[in-house]
Design a protein around this motif. Structure first.
Motif, PDB file in Angstrom:
ATOM      1  N   MET A 270       0.816  -1.224   0.000  1.00 14.68           N
ATOM      2  CA  MET A 270       0.000   0.000   0.000  1.00 14.68           C
ATOM      3  C   MET A 270       0.848   1.272   0.000  1.00 14.68           C
ATOM      4  O   MET A 270       0.403   2.325  -0.457  1.00 14.68           O
ATOM      5  CB  MET A 270      -0.879   0.041   1.267  1.00 14.68           C
ATOM      6  N   THR A 271       2.054   1.175   0.571  1.00 18.70           N
ATOM      7  CA  THR A 271       2.870   2.389   0.759  1.00 18.70           C
ATOM      8  C   THR A 271       4.105   2.401  -0.139  1.00 18.70           C
ATOM      9  O   THR A 271       4.990   3.223   0.066  1.00 18.70           O
ATOM     10  CB  THR A 271       3.314   2.490   2.235  1.00 18.70           C
ATOM     11  N   ASP A 272       4.152   1.469  -1.071  1.00 23.48           N
ATOM     12  CA  ASP A 272       5.293   1.380  -1.973  1.00 23.48           C
ATOM     13  C   ASP A 272       6.610   1.238  -1.203  1.00 23.48           C
ATOM     14  O   ASP A 272       7.514   2.051  -1.347  1.00 23.48           O
ATOM     15  CB  ASP A 272       5.330   2.613  -2.906  1.00 23.48           C
ATOM     16  N   ARG A 296       9.366   1.398   6.516  1.00 26.61           N
ATOM     17  CA  ARG A 296      10.222   1.441   5.343  1.00 26.61           C
ATOM     18  C   ARG A 296      11.698   1.262   5.678  1.00 26.61           C
ATOM     19  O   ARG A 296      12.191   1.838   6.627  1.00 26.61           O
ATOM     20  CB  ARG A 296      10.026   2.787   4.635  1.00 26.61           C
ATOM     21  N   LYS A 297      12.405   0.491   4.853  1.00 25.13           N
ATOM     22  CA  LYS A 297      13.857   0.382   5.009  1.00 25.13           C
ATOM     23  C   LYS A 297      14.468   1.773   4.799  1.00 25.13           C
ATOM     24  O   LYS A 297      13.865   2.625   4.152  1.00 25.13           O
ATOM     25  CB  LYS A 297      14.441  -0.619   4.012  1.00 25.13           C
ATOM     26  N   GLY A 298      15.614   1.988   5.379  1.00 23.32           N
ATOM     27  CA  GLY A 298      16.290   3.270   5.165  1.00 23.32           C
ATOM     28  C   GLY A 298      15.918   4.331   6.176  1.00 23.32           C
ATOM     29  O   GLY A 298      16.774   4.848   6.875  1.00 23.32           O
ATOM     30  N   TRP A 299      14.613   4.622   6.278  1.00 24.53           N
ATOM     31  CA  TRP A 299      14.249   5.687   7.228  1.00 24.53           C
ATOM     32  C   TRP A 299      13.043   5.368   8.116  1.00 24.53           C
ATOM     33  O   TRP A 299      12.666   6.175   8.950  1.00 24.53           O
ATOM     34  CB  TRP A 299      14.022   7.010   6.491  1.00 24.53           C
ATOM     35  N   GLY A 300      12.454   4.215   7.914  1.00 25.36           N
ATOM     36  CA  GLY A 300      11.252   3.878   8.704  1.00 25.36           C
ATOM     37  C   GLY A 300      11.527   3.897  10.198  1.00 25.36           C
ATOM     38  O   GLY A 300      12.615   3.547  10.639  1.00 25.36           O
ATOM     39  N   LYS A 301      10.513   4.317  10.939  1.00 27.84           N
ATOM     40  CA  LYS A 301      10.662   4.370  12.392  1.00 27.84           C
ATOM     41  C   LYS A 301       9.440   3.718  13.040  1.00 27.84           C
ATOM     42  O   LYS A 301       8.310   4.051  12.674  1.00 27.84           O
ATOM     43  CB  LYS A 301      10.775   5.833  12.820  1.00 27.84           C
ATOM     44  N   THR A 302       9.691   2.801  13.955  1.00 30.19           N
ATOM     45  CA  THR A 302       8.595   2.159  14.686  1.00 30.19           C
ATOM     46  C   THR A 302       8.649   2.588  16.143  1.00 30.19           C
ATOM     47  O   THR A 302       9.705   2.515  16.775  1.00 30.19           O
ATOM     48  CB  THR A 302       8.688   0.629  14.554  1.00 30.19           C
TER      49      THR A 302
END
Ligand code: CXF
Ligand code: ZN
Length: 388
Positions: A270-272, A296-302
């Motif tokens: 859904m979020t590419d 997201r890889k690279g900058w995703g934050k959980t």
């Protein structure tokens, strides 16, 4: 005049884990040094009350006066208290903000090191109880607040003075859940307009997270949103979807009807590539893993906000952490610093930016507290405010 004398008043006592609270008279001792006794006006239920009320281990924390979302008026102050006076309108918070330690002085932390957070059955500074029942038995405290009582004693580091214009049935929400959700998006994730957000679990915390997302976007005048904005809500309770729409959720995923795909697969499609920010608002380690897989890889934050059982472990492979470049963080109270950030939220409420009203699904009398517990357990309630 009750000042410096014990007060006899009504409380809802958790006598045994998971057993209905007992409305009874208790004795509340006067405040000691750096403590304040407050008359509670309103208290609301947070899911952590349920979590710890159900918990049989560690044994020895019952009988206990629970409750940690509240607002009140200062009835008397202990020695050394000069920042707060009798008659002040105050909100208690489960984490301290002493204002003096390395953490409290830094804008990067809200984890006071002078009075560190712990789930303690005592007052934070002088580790004893201020509550006894009519037989003289000690009643334990909860999260340094214990608001299921007409009067409670709170350390000054756990109190924030409020603008008198915010009504008590709204102010009490700022004590925990709603502030945690708003803070998580605002302070911990620092969500930018135009980003994609996935929220796992749609209790009051989850709704506050995505509400704040809209609020951030609104401030940026929507000009930079460019239609790429997604606010995805994940919840197993389809009843929450309708409420979610009211708060601005754009997409819903019910894990129960995902068939052959995992939630993270669906979110990544859904979020590419994965959501910019994921928020785990339930307190389930498998959901934290799913949230981490969805960013997201690279900058995703959980950001982990939910409260899981003590000792619950996460499983992530180090290769995945190494190669993904993602961030996993937690935040108590959404990263907010109580004494400086709560007044900002109050101002935004008074300016009609933060609509606390939408979180209050039920209001009732304090005596009906067991009914309120059941509503929250059954997922039928967002926030229930109890009037003393
Ligand atoms: C929680 C946060 C995690 C530990 C227990 C209390 N806060 C409020 O609900
Ligand atoms: Zn709470």
């Amino acid at each position: 005049n009750t000042e410096r004398k014990p007060i006899r008043c009504k409380a809802a006592v958790a006598r045994k884990a998971g057993q209905p609270l007992v409305i009874e008279e208790v004795i509340v001792a006067p405040p000691k040094a750096y403590e304040v006794r407050i008359k509670i006006l309103c208290t609301s239920l947070c899911y952590s009350d349920i979590t710890f009320w159900k918990l049989k281990d560690p044994p020895g924390c019952f009988p206990r006066i629970m409750g940690h979302e509240a607002v009140g008026i200062v009835e008397s102050v202990g020695e050394g208290v000069d920042e707060i006076m009798k008659g002040d309108y105050v909100v208690p918070v489960f984490i301290a903000d002493c204002g003096e330690c390395k953490d409290c002085k830094s804008s990067k932390s809200n984890l006071c090191s002078k009075l560190p957070f712990k789930v303690s059955p005592w007052m934070p500074r002088e580790e004893t109880s201020r509550f006894t029942d009519l037989k003289g038995e000690t009643l334990f405290h909860f999260l340094f607040v214990s608001s299921f009582c007409e009067y409670t004693v709170v350390d000054i580091a756990h109190l924030t003075k409020l603008h008198p214009q915010i009504p008590p049935n709204r102010a009490c929400l700022l004590s925990c859940g709603v502030s945690t959700g708003i803070g998580a998006a605002w302070k911990t994730a620092n969500v930018e307009p135009g980003s994609s957000v996935a929220i796992f679990g749609m209790g009051a915390i989850g709704l506050a997270v995505y509400y704040d997302f809209y609020w951030t976007s609104k401030v940026a005048e929507g000009a930079r949103l460019c239609g790429a904005t997604k606010i995805i809500a994940v919840d197993v309770n389809p009843d929450k979807f309708e409420i979610g729409k009211k708060f601005g959720v754009t997409d819903f995923i019910n894990p129960k009807s995902c068939e052959d795909k995992s939630v993270s697969q669906i979110i990544c499609e859904m979020t590419d590539g994965g959501a910019d920010y994921c928020f785990e608002c339930v307190g389930m380690s498998t959901l934290v893993e799913e949230a981490y897989a969805s960013c997201r890889k690279g900058w995703g934050k959980t950001v982990v906000l939910g409260v899981d059982k003590p000792g619950s472990q996460l499983s992530l492979t180090s290769a995945n952490v190494l190669c993904s470049g993602k961030t996993l963080t937690g935040a108590l109270f959404g990263g907010l610093k109580a004494k400086s950030d709560i007044p900002i939220l109050v101002k935004r409420y008074l300016d009609k930016e933060v609509r606390l009203d939408d979180f209050v699904s039920h209001e009732m009398k304090f005596d009906e507290i067991n009914k309120a517990f059941n509503l929250l357990i059954e997922g039928k309630c967002l926030r229930c405010v109890l009037w003393m």
